[in-house]
Design a protein around this motif. Structure first.
Motif, mmCIF file in Angstrom:
data_model
loop_
_atom_site.group_PDB
_atom_site.id
_atom_site.type_symbol
_atom_site.label_atom_id
_atom_site.label_comp_id
_atom_site.label_asym_id
_atom_site.label_seq_id
_atom_site.Cartn_x
_atom_site.Cartn_y
_atom_site.Cartn_z
ATOM 1 N N SER A 51 9.753 -6.763 -0.245
ATOM 2 C CA SER A 51 9.884 -7.191 1.271
ATOM 3 C C SER A 51 11.145 -6.634 1.924
ATOM 4 O O SER A 51 11.302 -6.466 3.090
ATOM 5 C CB SER A 51 9.827 -8.673 1.338
ATOM 6 O OG SER A 51 11.023 -9.368 0.920
ATOM 7 N N LEU A 86 10.311 -2.047 1.645
ATOM 8 C CA LEU A 86 9.323 -1.553 2.168
ATOM 9 C C LEU A 86 9.564 -1.506 3.844
ATOM 10 O O LEU A 86 9.014 -0.255 4.267
ATOM 11 C CB LEU A 86 7.969 -2.297 1.898
ATOM 12 C CG LEU A 86 7.418 -2.330 0.410
ATOM 13 C CD1 LEU A 86 6.261 -3.153 0.369
ATOM 14 C CD2 LEU A 86 6.974 -0.688 0.071
ATOM 15 N N SER A 122 9.055 4.744 4.263
ATOM 16 C CA SER A 122 7.496 5.091 4.519
ATOM 17 C C SER A 122 6.747 5.639 3.520
ATOM 18 O O SER A 122 5.718 5.119 2.911
ATOM 19 C CB SER A 122 7.312 5.908 5.722
ATOM 20 O OG SER A 122 8.155 7.384 5.441
ATOM 21 N N ARG A 140 5.920 2.690 1.221
ATOM 22 C CA ARG A 140 4.881 1.826 1.688
ATOM 23 C C ARG A 140 3.374 2.788 1.334
ATOM 24 O O ARG A 140 2.612 1.752 0.998
ATOM 25 C CB ARG A 140 4.972 1.778 3.245
ATOM 26 C CG ARG A 140 5.979 0.916 3.855
ATOM 27 C CD ARG A 140 5.813 0.397 5.098
ATOM 28 N NE ARG A 140 5.924 1.433 6.247
ATOM 29 C CZ ARG A 140 7.055 1.961 6.678
ATOM 30 N NH1 ARG A 140 8.248 1.299 6.205
ATOM 31 N NH2 ARG A 140 6.988 3.046 7.310
ATOM 32 N N ARG A 141 3.483 3.908 1.478
ATOM 33 C CA ARG A 141 2.161 4.783 1.141
ATOM 34 C C ARG A 141 1.817 4.608 -0.327
ATOM 35 O O ARG A 141 0.861 4.164 -0.632
ATOM 36 C CB ARG A 141 2.374 6.259 1.420
ATOM 37 C CG ARG A 141 1.143 6.909 1.309
ATOM 38 C CD ARG A 141 1.469 8.486 1.579
ATOM 39 N NE ARG A 141 0.169 9.052 1.265
ATOM 40 C CZ ARG A 141 -0.823 9.377 1.806
ATOM 41 N NH1 ARG A 141 -1.203 8.748 2.937
ATOM 42 N NH2 ARG A 141 -1.795 9.965 1.592
ATOM 43 N N LEU A 160 -0.656 -3.240 -2.869
ATOM 44 C CA LEU A 160 -0.772 -4.115 -1.703
ATOM 45 C C LEU A 160 -2.069 -5.015 -2.053
ATOM 46 O O LEU A 160 -2.138 -6.084 -1.503
ATOM 47 C CB LEU A 160 -1.187 -2.830 -0.319
ATOM 48 C CG LEU A 160 -1.458 -3.911 0.847
ATOM 49 C CD1 LEU A 160 -0.227 -4.563 1.315
ATOM 50 C CD2 LEU A 160 -1.778 -2.756 2.008
ATOM 51 N N ILE A 192 5.875 -8.330 3.552
ATOM 52 C CA ILE A 192 5.223 -7.016 2.904
ATOM 53 C C ILE A 192 3.856 -6.895 3.970
ATOM 54 O O ILE A 192 3.764 -5.509 4.398
ATOM 55 C CB ILE A 192 4.793 -7.327 1.513
ATOM 56 C CG1 ILE A 192 5.934 -7.572 0.719
ATOM 57 C CG2 ILE A 192 3.806 -5.989 1.051
ATOM 58 C CD1 ILE A 192 5.933 -7.914 -0.560
ATOM 59 N N CYS A 233 4.404 -5.014 7.197
ATOM 60 C CA CYS A 233 4.803 -3.617 7.243
ATOM 61 C C CYS A 233 3.371 -2.673 7.210
ATOM 62 O O CYS A 233 3.653 -1.485 7.084
ATOM 63 C CB CYS A 233 5.374 -3.195 5.832
ATOM 64 S SG CYS A 233 7.016 -4.000 5.560
ATOM 65 N N TYR A 234 2.435 -3.362 7.359
ATOM 66 C CA TYR A 234 1.191 -2.557 7.557
ATOM 67 C C TYR A 234 0.198 -2.857 8.571
ATOM 68 O O TYR A 234 0.275 -4.052 9.044
ATOM 69 C CB TYR A 234 0.295 -2.663 6.164
ATOM 70 C CG TYR A 234 1.073 -2.137 4.970
ATOM 71 C CD1 TYR A 234 1.022 -0.634 4.466
ATOM 72 C CD2 TYR A 234 1.909 -2.937 4.128
ATOM 73 C CE1 TYR A 234 1.678 -0.150 3.548
ATOM 74 C CE2 TYR A 234 2.525 -2.591 3.229
ATOM 75 C CZ TYR A 234 2.439 -1.047 2.590
ATOM 76 O OH TYR A 234 3.160 -0.637 1.560
#
Length: 509
Positions: free
Chosen positions: A437, A440, A444, A447-448, A456, A477, A480-481
């Protein structure tokens, strides 16, 4: 009856007494004979022979008593109850050197078993007589007296203080300067036994100039002497910063580092212990050791040995790393982390694994860079397995958990953390989720990768208590998406999609 026949009776009696004590002394060297001799009432038979008119009978009787008392505390207790000690103490001052050695051997054999038996030797006035023996012209007498004093002093601070009060310390320091190696060894051992109990007792040893003489013997070729010298210096250094600095000022570095390559394992162990006892006190003392090449030398030493010999070196690395970021980095640069990881994986004993876990935690707890250095050695899964194993000792579990927490809370190297999403219990998982947390939202690429690696998806499967810290981290978390991505990886979403497929009516042409 002629005069010759009368004297022959006495001669026969003397020969019988001589043969008797010689046989008993000989039989007392074999453990299987001890119980039989005890049951036959040997103590009461030997006691009067200590006062025999023939010196060799006296000496052999004392030797036999020493061997019996040496065997177990019951026989040592019998010597005390038989009122034999006062007689021996009296003889120490009066008799020849052979008898003195035998009498000192009995006192040592009685005193070694317990503080109570050692106190019994003190109560009968043995210390003053033993200290006088330290000044004897015969090295063997000095050695026997030093043995007895060491065995009395090793039990506790009170008995050590009694040895000090009797004036033994200055004479023991003189003994380590004698040419005889055996005398040097036991005198160094006695100083070690006195020093270990308290700062005050160690200071009495320092005050008579012992450190300089001990430091000079670090490179002596005799292995057993080196063991005792290093032990004595360790026991002095461990008590306080001031005492540790006095040991360092005797210029033991870098000389002591050569002992880490010694062929004798106990020389290695005691050298590591000495360095550990100095390093633990302050960052400045640890830095001095680093500057002398001590950290790299200890790491090499750990790699060259196994088992308990490794333990002081492992702890020394932990103490150095605990002091500061820079010192922990010195352990990393010297390749200490792979060596500690090997100890964690290879060693069968839990207490050694626990020390390695603690040391790794001290290295990794400072910054993300430190944590990454530990994480990339694949140490975290090993720590987790040890923490979760029912076969691990309580201490190993506690130290493994603390190390995991210390490292994870600084670790931003996400590939090392991701396996924990699948294996860690909730009390560890919250620290892992906390790190994701933090990282991320600002990365980027991460994150991917977190999506493509299945991280995820796994996060959505975690059942956290509503309102808990873990749930808060999961929410952070997810934020972030895009919402549809989170929904897509949530458990049951595929069923919802299938239901929509089932209920979907295509438009007729």
């Amino acid at each position: 009856m002629s005069q010759r026949q009368v004297l022959q009776v006495f001669e026969l009696y003397q020969n019988a007494r001589t043969r008797f004590v010689q046989m008993v002394a000989e039989q007392a060297t074999r453990p299987q004979n001890i119980e039989t001799l005890q049951n036959a009432g040997i103590m009461s038979l030997l006691r009067p022979l200590l006062l025999d008119v023939v010196p060799t009978i006296q000496q052999t009787a004392a030797l036999a008593l020493g061997r019996l008392a040496n065997y177990n505390d019951d026989l040592a207790e019998a010597v005390v109850k038989g009122d034999i000690l006062p007689q021996l103490v009296y003889s120490l001052a009066e008799q020849n050197c052979v008898y003195k050695k035998a009498a000192a051997f009995v006192l040592r054999a009685v005193g070694k078993h317990s503080p109570q038996l050692a106190q019994a030797t003190v109560d009968c006035g043995a210390l003053d007589s033993l200290v006088i023996c330290l000044e004897d012209f015969d090295p063997g007498v000095k050695e026997a007296a030093a043995w007895a004093l060491a065995y009395i002093a090793r039990h506790n601070a009170e008995l050590s203080q009694a040895v000090v009060d009797a004036g033994a310390v200055p004479l023991l320091v003189l003994c380590i300067q004698e040419p005889e190696i055996a005398l040097k060894r036991i005198a160094a051992s006695a100083l070690s036994d006195i020093s270990k109990h308290s700062p005050e007792l160690a200071q009495t040893v320092v005050d008579v100039g012992a450190i300089a003489h001990l430091a000079q013997m670090i490179l002596n070729p005799d292995e057993k002497l080196k063991q005792q010298v290093l032990s004595a210096l360790s026991h002095i250094a461990k008590h306080s910063v001031d005492l540790a600095e006095m040991v360092v000022e005797a210029e033991i570095f870098p000389v002591v580092l050569t002992c880490l390559k010694d062929k004798d394992d106990f020389v290695k162990k005691n050298a590591c212990t000495l360095i550990r006892e100095i390093a633990k006190h302050t960052p400045e003392l640890s830095q001095l050791i680093v500057n002398a090449g001590g950290v790299a030398a200890v790491i090499d030493c750990i790699g060259s040995c196994k088992g308990n010999i490794r333990l002081p070196g492992i702890m020394m690395l932990g103490y150095v790393a605990a002091h500061s970021e820079n010192l922990a980095m010195a352990v990393i640069i010297s390749k200490g982390v792979p060596q500690l990881s090997d100890c964690l994986s290879e060693e069968p004993e839990d207490h050694i694994k626990a020390a390695a876990a603690w040391a790794l935690g001290q290295v990794g707890r400072h910054t993300p860079e430190h944590a990454r250095a530990v994480a990339i050695t694949n140490t975290l899964p090993v720590l987790l397995a040890l923490y979760m194993s029912s076969e691990s000792s309580e201490d190993l579990q506690v130290k493994s958990k603390k190390a995991i927490k210390n490292i994870i809370q600084k670790c931003t190297y996400l590939p090392a953390l991701e396996p924990f999403l699948y294996d860690a219990p909730p009390n560890i998982l919250k620290y892992v989720a906390g790190q994701f947390s933090k990282v991320l939202p600002h990365d980027s690429k991460a994150r991917r990768l977190f999506v493509t690696s299945g991280g995820l998806k796994k996060i959505q499967e975690i059942k956290a208590e509503p309102g808990s810290i873990l749930q808060e981290y999961i929410n952070n978390i997810n934020s972030c998406y895009p919402e549809e991505i989170v929904r897509y990886y949530s458990p049951g979403y595929s069923d919802i999609l299938l239901q929509r497929v089932d209920s979907y009516q295509p438009l007729a042409n």
